[in-house]
Design an enzyme around this catalytic site. Structure first.
Site, PDB file in Angstrom:
ATOM      1  N   HIS A  18      -6.228  12.767  14.410  1.00 21.64           N
ATOM      2  CA  HIS A  18      -5.100  11.973  14.877  1.00 21.64           C
ATOM      3  C   HIS A  18      -3.887  12.892  14.882  1.00 21.64           C
ATOM      4  O   HIS A  18      -3.320  13.192  13.836  1.00 21.64           O
ATOM      5  CB  HIS A  18      -4.869  10.766  13.963  1.00 21.64           C
ATOM      6  CG  HIS A  18      -6.052   9.854  13.884  1.00 21.64           C
ATOM      7  ND1 HIS A  18      -6.584   9.421  12.688  1.00 21.64           N
ATOM      8  CD2 HIS A  18      -6.820   9.313  14.851  1.00 21.64           C
ATOM      9  CE1 HIS A  18      -7.617   8.634  12.928  1.00 21.64           C
ATOM     10  NE2 HIS A  18      -7.783   8.557  14.240  1.00 21.64           N
TER      11      HIS A  18
ATOM     12  N   HIS B  34       0.859  -1.181   0.000  1.00 20.86           N
ATOM     13  CA  HIS B  34       0.000   0.000   0.000  1.00 20.86           C
ATOM     14  C   HIS B  34       0.895   1.230   0.000  1.00 20.86           C
ATOM     15  O   HIS B  34       1.690   1.417   0.921  1.00 20.86           O
ATOM     16  CB  HIS B  34      -0.883  -0.026   1.259  1.00 20.86           C
ATOM     17  CG  HIS B  34      -1.965   1.015   1.270  1.00 20.86           C
ATOM     18  ND1 HIS B  34      -1.694   2.360   1.365  1.00 20.86           N
ATOM     19  CD2 HIS B  34      -3.307   0.901   1.213  1.00 20.86           C
ATOM     20  CE1 HIS B  34      -2.835   3.034   1.363  1.00 20.86           C
ATOM     21  NE2 HIS B  34      -3.829   2.176   1.277  1.00 20.86           N
TER      22      HIS B  34
ATOM     23  N   GLU C 157      -3.340  14.770  11.424  1.00 23.23           N
ATOM     24  CA  GLU C 157      -4.321  14.447  10.391  1.00 23.23           C
ATOM     25  C   GLU C 157      -5.735  14.740  10.880  1.00 23.23           C
ATOM     26  O   GLU C 157      -6.218  14.128  11.831  1.00 23.23           O
ATOM     27  CB  GLU C 157      -4.219  12.966  10.012  1.00 23.23           C
ATOM     28  CG  GLU C 157      -2.839  12.535   9.541  1.00 23.23           C
ATOM     29  CD  GLU C 157      -2.741  11.038   9.312  1.00 23.23           C
ATOM     30  OE1 GLU C 157      -3.763  10.346   9.478  1.00 23.23           O
ATOM     31  OE2 GLU C 157      -1.644  10.553   8.991  1.00 23.23           O
TER      32      GLU C 157
ATOM     33  N   HIS D 158      -0.141   3.087  11.754  1.00 23.29           N
ATOM     34  CA  HIS D 158       1.021   3.960  11.701  1.00 23.29           C
ATOM     35  C   HIS D 158       0.957   5.067  12.750  1.00 23.29           C
ATOM     36  O   HIS D 158      -0.094   5.389  13.291  1.00 23.29           O
ATOM     37  CB  HIS D 158       1.194   4.563  10.302  1.00 23.29           C
ATOM     38  CG  HIS D 158       0.090   5.464   9.852  1.00 23.29           C
ATOM     39  ND1 HIS D 158      -1.173   5.030   9.570  1.00 23.29           N
ATOM     40  CD2 HIS D 158       0.072   6.800   9.614  1.00 23.29           C
ATOM     41  CE1 HIS D 158      -1.932   6.031   9.175  1.00 23.29           C
ATOM     42  NE2 HIS D 158      -1.208   7.121   9.202  1.00 23.29           N
TER      43      HIS D 158
ATOM     44  N   HIS E  89      -2.740   5.134  14.931  1.00 18.47           N
ATOM     45  CA  HIS E  89      -4.084   4.902  14.406  1.00 18.47           C
ATOM     46  C   HIS E  89      -3.981   3.976  13.203  1.00 18.47           C
ATOM     47  O   HIS E  89      -2.884   3.625  12.757  1.00 18.47           O
ATOM     48  CB  HIS E  89      -4.786   6.209  14.050  1.00 18.47           C
ATOM     49  CG  HIS E  89      -4.023   7.077  13.086  1.00 18.47           C
ATOM     50  ND1 HIS E  89      -2.901   7.796  13.446  1.00 18.47           N
ATOM     51  CD2 HIS E  89      -4.218   7.340  11.772  1.00 18.47           C
ATOM     52  CE1 HIS E  89      -2.447   8.468  12.407  1.00 18.47           C
ATOM     53  NE2 HIS E  89      -3.223   8.196  11.369  1.00 18.47           N
TER      54      HIS E  89
ATOM     55  N   TYR F 267     -15.620   4.913   4.295  1.00 23.79           N
ATOM     56  CA  TYR F 267     -14.160   4.923   4.312  1.00 23.79           C
ATOM     57  C   TYR F 267     -13.676   3.518   4.622  1.00 23.79           C
ATOM     58  O   TYR F 267     -14.085   2.916   5.618  1.00 23.79           O
ATOM     59  CB  TYR F 267     -13.659   5.917   5.352  1.00 23.79           C
ATOM     60  CG  TYR F 267     -12.150   5.999   5.450  1.00 23.79           C
ATOM     61  CD1 TYR F 267     -11.370   6.276   4.328  1.00 23.79           C
ATOM     62  CD2 TYR F 267     -11.498   5.799   6.669  1.00 23.79           C
ATOM     63  CE1 TYR F 267      -9.993   6.351   4.404  1.00 23.79           C
ATOM     64  CE2 TYR F 267     -10.116   5.883   6.761  1.00 23.79           C
ATOM     65  CZ  TYR F 267      -9.374   6.146   5.625  1.00 23.79           C
ATOM     66  OH  TYR F 267      -8.007   6.218   5.704  1.00 23.79           O
TER      67      TYR F 267
END
Length: 436
Positions: free
Chosen positions: A366, A293, A342, A336, A372, A351
């Site tokens: 976050h 990803h 964010e 991460h 998160h 989502y």
């Protein structure tokens, strides 16, 4: 207003130098400031940068208006700024550091416009240093009508989420529906009307360098957001001689003055400091076509640079419709901890990393180095599903990402819409380590 038939027209391009007139002959030829401007208009320059900024960074627009803005600049009195806050705003909340999420803020039943319905959720940086940003939500059930606004503190990125808005600026008119955005430059006068009824959306107030398109690097010359998909308004004006009010936000304070006429009286203009709209569905995403990803930075639509290369004052990132095809890979965003903060919102759809509690109109925060990632349901599903090519359809999430820690406001911290159970979404992640 113009065009004379009431329709809305646009010019294409981003950071272009435009020229447009609502009345034929209103735009002077060859010179910016003739001894007498055409048709009894006044020439006036709005500078978005220092006069000596390099050519590629120099921002300015020449207006040809019925009355100059000096007629708008006196008699100001300070008024209550309501629920609007400006950085630094660090001491309003005593919340512990944690992952935070809010359910959608309802549109009130009592009268509220875009301006009076603006609620600040979090701020970061320092407006006095022209660095940082604020995240707001707007809820409105009335058009601004004879009220107008401009922001001395930063440019404003408007992200409609429920119902469309009409943004009437000094440069002209932009209509935006959910899935589209509008950028209003710092210092530009505007009002927001509601052509289709009550509306809700998000706002990024950017104190730092102006939002621009990110460098593509190895991607090359195409994809991501393309300049030709941005739309600037053609000249349109109000010739309205009746009492109006002008609100101004400066260093976090809100002021108002009374005017005998509309300040949106620009009959013609030319320059490169102009509002634009953009349809997020025209973003051309790129991604992995074999494994792993990639970082979410590949979905950056716009960026505001800081003094540290590659570390943004603000990035505007989206998660649009896209194909997911990676082999033997965990496809949702991985777990991460990020040195960037964010603020996320969901415009419509689902989502993929939070299929349950994150709903359209909601938001999450976050902060820097707060861990998160996918909730337990998303992790379990993504870890075990057959990895056929799949398309994420009917979805549009976004993120305001900044190098600055974001402090929740007292308003956001006291909302009963705060999802206190949000961290519980990771409770069902169990130990699976089984050494052989």
């Amino acid at each position: 207003m113009s065009p004379r038939d009431g329709s809305i027209a646009y010019m294409t391009g981003f950071e272009n130098s435009f020229a447009t007139e609502a009345v034929e002959g209103a735009l002077p030829i060859m010179r910016n400031s003739p001894q007498k401007a055409p048709q009894g208009l006044y020439a006036e320059q709005l500078s978005g940068s220092a006069f000596t900024a390099p050519r590629h960074a120099n921002k300015r627009t020449w207006f040809y208006r019925i009355r100059p803005s000096v007629k708008h600049g006196r008699g100001f009195r300070q008024v209550d700024h309501g629920l609007i806050r400006t950085a630094p705003c660090r001491d309003e909340s005593s919340l512990p550091i944690a992952q935070m999420r809010w359910h959608p803020i309802a549109i009130p039943s009592e009268p509220c416009t875009f301006l009076s319905g603006l609620r600040t959720i979090c701020t970061g940086g320092d407006v006095h240093m022209q660095a940082g940003m604020a995240s707001h939500v707007y809820v409105a059930n009335q058009s601004m009508g004879d009220d107008y606004f401009y922001n001395c503190d930063g440019e404003m990125l408007l992200v409609p989420q429920e119902n469309s808005i009409r943004v009437f600026t000094e440069c002209g008119i932009l209509d935006a529906a959910p899935g589209e955005i509008v950028i209003v430059p710092k210092g530009m006068k505007f009002k927001v009307d509601l052509p289709n009824g009550p509306a809700r959306g998000y706002v990024c107030e950017n104190y730092g360098s102006y939002l621009t398109l990110p460098e593509r690097g190895p991607i090359g010359a195409n994809c991501l957001a393309n300049p030709r998909d941005f739309l600037a308004p053609v000249a349109a004006f109000e010739d309205k001689e009746r009492p109006c009010r002008m609100f101004v936000k400066a260093l976090g304070k809100l002021y108002v003055t009374d005017l005998p006429q509309s300040p949106l009286d620009v009959v013609a203009w030319h320059g490169n400091f102009a509002p634009v709209k953009y349809d997020l569905r025209r973003f051309s995403p790129v991604g992995s076509i074999l494994f792993d990803h990639p970082d979410p930075s590949i979905y950056t639509v716009l960026t505001s640079a800081s003094d540290t290369p590659g570390t943004a004052n603000v990035d505007f990132v989206i998660f649009p419709e896209r194909w997911i095809v990676m082999e033997n890979s965990f496809r949702p965003p991985w777990y991460h901890m990020n040195v960037m903060s964010e603020f996320m919102g969901l415009i419509y759809g689902v989502y993929d990393a939070k299929p349950g509690g994150f709903v359209p109109g909601g938001m999450s925060l976050h902060n820097a180095l707060i861990a998160h990632g996918p909730d337990a349901e998303a992790f379990e599903k993504a870890s075990n599903k057959p990895l056929h090519p799949e398309k994420l359809s009917g979805t549009m999430a976004f993120m305001f990402e900044t190098r600055f820690p974001l402090s929740p406001t007292a308003y956001a911290s006291s909302l009963d819409l705060m999802d206190g159970a949000y961290p519980d979404c990771w409770d069902r992640i169990e130990r699976a380590f089984a050494p052989t």
